[in-house]
Write an enzyme that holds these catalytic residues in place. Structure first.
Site, PDB file in Angstrom:
ATOM      1  N   ALA A 184       9.396   9.614   1.793  1.00 36.29           N
ATOM      2  CA  ALA A 184      10.036  10.361   0.709  1.00 36.29           C
ATOM      3  C   ALA A 184      10.003  11.854   1.036  1.00 36.29           C
ATOM      4  CB  ALA A 184       9.326  10.082  -0.606  1.00 36.29           C
ATOM      5  N   HIS A 221      19.719   2.909   0.215  1.00 34.99           N
ATOM      6  CA  HIS A 221      18.616   3.862   0.055  1.00 34.99           C
ATOM      7  C   HIS A 221      17.593   3.384  -0.981  1.00 34.99           C
ATOM      8  CE1 HIS A 221      16.754   7.731   0.411  1.00 34.99           C
ATOM      9  NE2 HIS A 221      17.016   8.096  -0.822  1.00 34.99           N
ATOM     10  N   ARG A 252      19.734   5.552 -10.347  1.00 35.61           N
ATOM     11  CA  ARG A 252      18.459   6.283 -10.388  1.00 35.61           C
ATOM     12  C   ARG A 252      18.701   7.788 -10.280  1.00 35.61           C
ATOM     13  NH1 ARG A 252      14.693   7.859  -5.563  1.00 35.61           N
ATOM     14  NH2 ARG A 252      16.743   8.027  -4.619  1.00 35.61           N
ATOM     15  N   GLU A 283       9.192   0.239  -6.536  1.00 35.45           N
ATOM     16  CA  GLU A 283      10.593  -0.117  -6.299  1.00 35.45           C
ATOM     17  C   GLU A 283      10.867  -1.611  -6.512  1.00 35.45           C
ATOM     18  OE1 GLU A 283      12.208   2.076  -3.028  1.00 35.45           O
ATOM     19  OE2 GLU A 283      14.046   0.871  -2.992  1.00 35.45           O
ATOM     20  N   GLY A 333      10.652  14.836  -3.463  1.00 37.32           N
ATOM     21  CA  GLY A 333       9.491  15.082  -4.294  1.00 37.32           C
ATOM     22  C   GLY A 333       9.427  14.177  -5.508  1.00 37.32           C
ATOM     23  N   ASP A 345      10.378  -8.562  -0.005  1.00 40.48           N
ATOM     24  CA  ASP A 345       9.473  -9.723  -0.078  1.00 40.48           C
ATOM     25  C   ASP A 345       8.997 -10.011  -1.512  1.00 40.48           C
ATOM     26  OD1 ASP A 345       9.739  -9.510   2.625  1.00 40.48           O
ATOM     27  OD2 ASP A 345       7.631  -9.132   3.056  1.00 40.48           O
ATOM     28  N   SER A 362       0.825  -1.217   0.000  1.00 39.04           N
ATOM     29  CA  SER A 362       0.000   0.000   0.000  1.00 39.04           C
ATOM     30  C   SER A 362       0.857   1.264   0.000  1.00 39.04           C
ATOM     31  CB  SER A 362      -0.953  -0.009   1.196  1.00 39.04           C
ATOM     32  OG  SER A 362      -0.218  -0.084   2.402  1.00 39.04           O
ATOM     33  N   GLU A 405      17.410  19.139  -7.991  1.00 36.57           N
ATOM     34  CA  GLU A 405      18.146  18.073  -7.302  1.00 36.57           C
ATOM     35  C   GLU A 405      19.289  17.593  -8.178  1.00 36.57           C
ATOM     36  OE1 GLU A 405      15.544  15.018  -5.860  1.00 36.57           O
ATOM     37  OE2 GLU A 405      14.694  16.341  -4.340  1.00 36.57           O
ATOM     38  N   ARG A 426      26.920  11.965  -5.075  1.00 38.31           N
ATOM     39  CA  ARG A 426      26.570  11.086  -3.954  1.00 38.31           C
ATOM     40  C   ARG A 426      27.407   9.801  -3.883  1.00 38.31           C
ATOM     41  NH1 ARG A 426      20.056  10.257  -3.335  1.00 38.31           N
ATOM     42  NH2 ARG A 426      19.608  12.376  -2.743  1.00 38.31           N
ATOM     43  N   HIS A 472      22.890   6.226   0.188  1.00 41.75           N
ATOM     44  CA  HIS A 472      22.892   7.648   0.534  1.00 41.75           C
ATOM     45  C   HIS A 472      24.118   7.873   1.414  1.00 41.75           C
ATOM     46  CE1 HIS A 472      21.651  11.562   1.879  1.00 41.75           C
ATOM     47  NE2 HIS A 472      20.689  11.539   0.981  1.00 41.75           N
TER      48      HIS A 472
HETATM   49  C1  LIG Z   1      13.931   8.254   3.293  1.00 44.33           C
HETATM   50  C2  LIG Z   1      13.538   8.129   1.860  1.00 44.33           C
HETATM   51  C3  LIG Z   1      13.398   9.256   1.064  1.00 44.33           C
HETATM   52  C4  LIG Z   1      13.033   9.146  -0.286  1.00 44.33           C
HETATM   53  N1  LIG Z   1      12.836  10.270  -1.032  1.00 44.33           N
HETATM   54  C5  LIG Z   1      12.374  10.154  -2.314  1.00 44.33           C
HETATM   55  C6  LIG Z   1      12.051  11.307  -3.080  1.00 44.33           C
HETATM   56  O1  LIG Z   1      12.142  12.434  -2.601  1.00 44.33           O
HETATM   57  N2  LIG Z   1      11.630  11.129  -4.365  1.00 44.33           N
HETATM   58  C7  LIG Z   1      11.496   9.889  -4.950  1.00 44.33           C
HETATM   59  O2  LIG Z   1      11.121   9.789  -6.112  1.00 44.33           O
HETATM   60  N3  LIG Z   1      11.799   8.780  -4.229  1.00 44.33           N
HETATM   61  C8  LIG Z   1      12.203   8.875  -2.936  1.00 44.33           C
HETATM   62  N4  LIG Z   1      12.472   7.755  -2.214  1.00 44.33           N
HETATM   63  C9  LIG Z   1      12.204   6.452  -2.833  1.00 44.33           C
HETATM   64  C10 LIG Z   1      10.682   6.205  -2.881  1.00 44.33           C
HETATM   65  O3  LIG Z   1      10.110   6.665  -1.680  1.00 44.33           O
HETATM   66  C11 LIG Z   1      10.332   4.737  -3.068  1.00 44.33           C
HETATM   67  O4  LIG Z   1      11.066   4.185  -4.113  1.00 44.33           O
HETATM   68  C12 LIG Z   1       8.835   4.573  -3.368  1.00 44.33           C
HETATM   69  O5  LIG Z   1       8.092   5.204  -2.362  1.00 44.33           O
HETATM   70  C13 LIG Z   1       8.469   3.124  -3.462  1.00 44.33           C
HETATM   71  O6  LIG Z   1       7.072   3.023  -3.568  1.00 44.33           O
HETATM   72  P1  LIG Z   1       6.413   1.591  -3.664  1.00 44.33           P
HETATM   73  O7  LIG Z   1       4.942   1.792  -3.794  1.00 44.33           O
HETATM   74  O8  LIG Z   1       7.102   0.795  -4.682  1.00 44.33           O
HETATM   75  O9  LIG Z   1       6.765   0.881  -2.265  1.00 44.33           O
HETATM   76  P2  LIG Z   1       6.562   1.362  -0.787  1.00 44.33           P
HETATM   77  O10 LIG Z   1       6.106   2.751  -0.697  1.00 44.33           O
HETATM   78  O11 LIG Z   1       7.762   0.981  -0.018  1.00 44.33           O
HETATM   79  O12 LIG Z   1       5.355   0.413  -0.307  1.00 44.33           O
HETATM   80  C14 LIG Z   1       5.556  -0.969  -0.169  1.00 44.33           C
HETATM   81  C15 LIG Z   1       4.305  -1.553   0.473  1.00 44.33           C
HETATM   82  O13 LIG Z   1       4.348  -2.965   0.408  1.00 44.33           O
HETATM   83  C16 LIG Z   1       4.019  -3.535   1.664  1.00 44.33           C
HETATM   84  N5  LIG Z   1       4.622  -4.859   1.721  1.00 44.33           N
HETATM   85  C17 LIG Z   1       5.934  -5.183   1.580  1.00 44.33           C
HETATM   86  N6  LIG Z   1       6.071  -6.529   1.633  1.00 44.33           N
HETATM   87  C18 LIG Z   1       4.828  -7.039   1.796  1.00 44.33           C
HETATM   88  C19 LIG Z   1       4.305  -8.363   1.935  1.00 44.33           C
HETATM   89  N7  LIG Z   1       5.101  -9.446   1.898  1.00 44.33           N
HETATM   90  N8  LIG Z   1       2.970  -8.523   2.112  1.00 44.33           N
HETATM   91  C20 LIG Z   1       2.142  -7.447   2.159  1.00 44.33           C
HETATM   92  N9  LIG Z   1       2.580  -6.167   2.031  1.00 44.33           N
HETATM   93  C21 LIG Z   1       3.897  -5.995   1.861  1.00 44.33           C
HETATM   94  C22 LIG Z   1       4.549  -2.521   2.657  1.00 44.33           C
HETATM   95  O14 LIG Z   1       3.956  -2.715   3.912  1.00 44.33           O
HETATM   96  C23 LIG Z   1       4.161  -1.216   1.953  1.00 44.33           C
HETATM   97  O15 LIG Z   1       2.809  -0.938   2.179  1.00 44.33           O
HETATM   98  C24 LIG Z   1      12.842   7.854  -0.865  1.00 44.33           C
HETATM   99  C25 LIG Z   1      12.994   6.725  -0.071  1.00 44.33           C
HETATM  100  C26 LIG Z   1      13.326   6.842   1.277  1.00 44.33           C
HETATM  101  C27 LIG Z   1      13.453   5.594   2.100  1.00 44.33           C
END
Ligand SMILES: Cc1cc2nc3c(=O)[nH]c(=O)nc-3n(C[C@H](O)[C@H](O)[C@H](O)COP(=O)(O)OP(=O)(O)OC[C@H]3O[C@@H](n4cnc5c(N)ncnc54)[C@H](O)[C@@H]3O)c2cc1C
Length: 539
Positions: free
Chosen positions: A45, A350, A385, A374, A48, A222, A12, A115, A289, A243
């Site tokens: 994040a 990161h 990236r 991701e 942005g 996972d 989610s 950035e 970086r 990072h």
């Molecule tokens: C500190 C930080 C700062 C960042 N800043 C930026 C930024 O400024 N700009 C940018 O573009 N990117 C940024 N990123 C990267 C970006 O946030 C992520 O790549 C992106 O949010 C990933 O989104 P997602 O939907 O793929 O996964 P996520 O947002 O990580 O969501 C994964 C979901 O899967 C669920 N999940 C995982 N495994 C299971 C399982 N086995 N069963 C059920 N649910 C599960 C989790 O609970 C979660 O709900 C940043 C990352 C971090 C950590």
């Protein structure tokens, strides 16, 4: 217990929720998420979302910057498609209530951040809490849909494919099909059979494979491990973005010390007080970086020390408090006054650029299984990236996948699920040796940091492969004869992903983008302008 739905969304974060919102127009959706619904990388994040919105910007420039960062391994077709979809995605986010920061006194105009690696100001943001704003808005929009059900504290443990059917024998050339996933309900300690016509993996990253990471605790890779076990291709896992500066403190778990601290004049120092960045790059602390991360790593390995320090004590105290209120507050809560004390920092895992291989629509090699965010390797990031391109990629591929799922679903009118067995508890008994879990998890995270971290060598990678293989066999054995729990599921996945990262790193016999091996310090375009792809062998 069995659940049947049109769409099963695993995760989610921005990827899962964006897809779920669109899929809810087509059929019933079940979202499973392993903690509370908002806990995700998305939520943390800061910077942005990169998108061409400014008058002096163009798609060509954004594409060019992305390809340059990707160091030869991006898929230009994917990059162009994502970049061109960007403004529409931002508009959709605004429609569901995301409040991006606007310029003061200039009604309507976005405040576009600049950035590293971007040739123009093109990062739309909601102050420095973009992820939280996007996550909350998406959750509200999804919760308003009557046909979407969110199951919190539910962890998917394996994808359901024909390999789970009793007596199944694989026919040559038969494509693997996905019919959902087995999911553990944490509270009831019960494994659900979640059957779905279409499944989306949106489980995020794998930062928790390493001891130092900016990722929250959900990021245990996972989805990557599940897809690999089910027979999907995974690729480019050697490309892990570190990072340079995360807070090093036993209670400062995964807290990022923004690049802006170095931008304002922060100096990196050794324990002795000596500065060292001048030895590595003419731009010192403001080098790219990966250069800063490698320099810190080198100094730490050479001295056997645990952290270096970021010193801003020479800056005006009032300025520090005004410019970095969040960092100042966080550090003070841990007993560090950054106007007087140096900040202990380490580089931290990161972002993982590789993942489950998808086509242009987000489809994986497994029928009716999509991946976005991701967890996916879409061809957008290549070997490195570009900052703020990950949220953009996640939301764009959620859009592509939902469009493709629409036609997939319409061709399944007379569909019925085969007889999928419930999760088997046969032969499972509790060995009461749970100490193995926490011990092994700590060990893997430290080991991966030391052996498969920022700077790699053939010798260390070979040793890592041997040790992780033994451990993976032991953990798989443990998994088979003990009841499934969150801890054991995550440990199995962390170990699997660690092994896959090592295998990809060993395959690539050059240094490129985020992968640096001292035994092959140069880029080899002749032989290695290609992805490192892995696939498990299914019977
Ligand atoms: C500190 C930080 C700062 C960042 N800043 C930026 C930024 O400024 N700009 C940018 O573009 N990117 C940024 N990123 C990267 C970006 O946030 C992520 O790549 C992106 O949010 C990933 O989104 P997602 O939907 O793929 O996964 P996520 O947002 O990580 O969501 C994964 C979901 O899967 C669920 N999940 C995982 N495994 C299971 C399982 N086995 N069963 C059920 N649910 C599960 C989790 O609970 C979660 O709900 C940043 C990352 C971090 C950590």
């Amino acid at each position: 217990m069995e659940i049947k739905t049109d769409f099963l969304v695993i995760g989610s974060g921005i990827g899962g929720l964006s897809f779920a919102l669109k899929a809810s127009e087509l059929g019933d959706v079940v979202i499973v998420t392993k903690k509370e619904d908002s806990e995700s990388n998305t939520n943390y994040a800061q910077g942005g979302i990169a998108s061409v919105m400014a008058k002096d910007d163009s798609f060509e420039l954004h594409v060019e910057d992305t390809l340059k960062a990707g160091d030869g391994l991006c898929n230009p077709e994917v990059v162009r498609r994502v970049v061109e979809t960007g403004p529409g995605c931002i508009e959709e986010l605004i429609q569901i209530g995301v409040r991006f920061t606007r310029k003061r006194g200039k009604e309507g105009e976005f405040d576009m951040g600049l950035e590293g690696g971007h040739s123009k100001n093109r990062v739309v943001h909601a102050a420095d809490l973009t992820g939280r704003e996007v996550e909350n808005s998406l959750l509200s929009a999804v919760k308003a849909k009557k046909n979407v059900k969110i199951l919190e504290d539910h962890i998917a443990l394996d994808l359901i494919t024909q390999h789970h059917l009793k007596g199944y024998r694989r026919k040559p050339e038969e494509k693997t099909k996905c019919w959902g996933a087995y999911v553990l309900d944490k509270e009831k300690k019960q494994v659900l059979t979640c059957l779905s016509k279409i499944t989306l993996l949106a489980t995020g990253g794998a930062g928790r494979v390493y001891i130092h990471t900016t990722n929250p605790s959900i990021a245990t890779g996972d989805g990557l491990a599940m897809a690999y076990r089910a027979g999907a291709e995974v690729a480019n896992l050697e490309f892990i973005q570190f990072h340079p500066t995360a807070l090093y403190h036993d209670k400062g778990d995964s807290f990022l010390i923004s690049e802006a601290v170095r931008g304002e004049g922060g100096i990196l120092r050794l324990k002795s007080g000596e500065s060292f960045m001048e030895k590595y790059h003419p731009r010192r602390e403001l080098a790219p970086r990966d250069v800063v991360a490698r320099a810190i790593d080198h100094e730490l390995k050479k001295r056997g020390e645990s952290c270096v320090y970021l010193d801003i004590t020479h800056l005006d105290q009032k300025f520090i408090k005004l410019r970095f209120p969040n960092i100042y507050g966080k550090c003070l809560s841990l007993g560090l006054d950054i106007t007087k004390d140096w900040i202990p920092v380490v580089p931290a895992a990161h972002y993982i650029c590789g993942g489950v291989v998808t086509d242009l629509e987000g489809g994986t090699g497994i029928e009716n299984l999509y991946a976005c965010g991701e967890v996916a390797c879409t061809g957008m990031h290549g070997a490195n990236r570009l900052a703020s391109n990950s949220l953009l990629e996640a939301v764009a591929f959620a859009h592509f996948s939902a469009a493709s799922a629409r036609s997939a679903l319409s061709s399944m009118k007379d569909f019925s699920f085969p007889p999928i067995p419930s999760w088997s508890l046969e032969g499972v008994f509790d060995q009461q040796e749970w100490v193995i879990i926490s011990h092994n998890r700590d060990w893997i995270q430290k080991f991966m940091w030391d052996y498969v971290g920022i700077v790699r060598s053939n010798r260390r990678l070979e040793q890592a492969r041997r040790r992780i293989s033994i451990l993976l066999d032991e953990i798989t054995e443990f998994y088979k004869i003990n009841p499934v729990t969150y801890d054991v599921i995550e440990l199995r996945n962390i170990t699997t992903v660690a092994k896959l990262i090592i295998e990809c790193a060993l395959k690539r016999k050059e240094s490129r983008g985020l992968h640096y091996n001292i035994d092959y310090p140069d880029k080899d375009d002749k032989n290695w302008l290609k992805d490192t792809v892995l696939q498990s062998e299914k019977e």
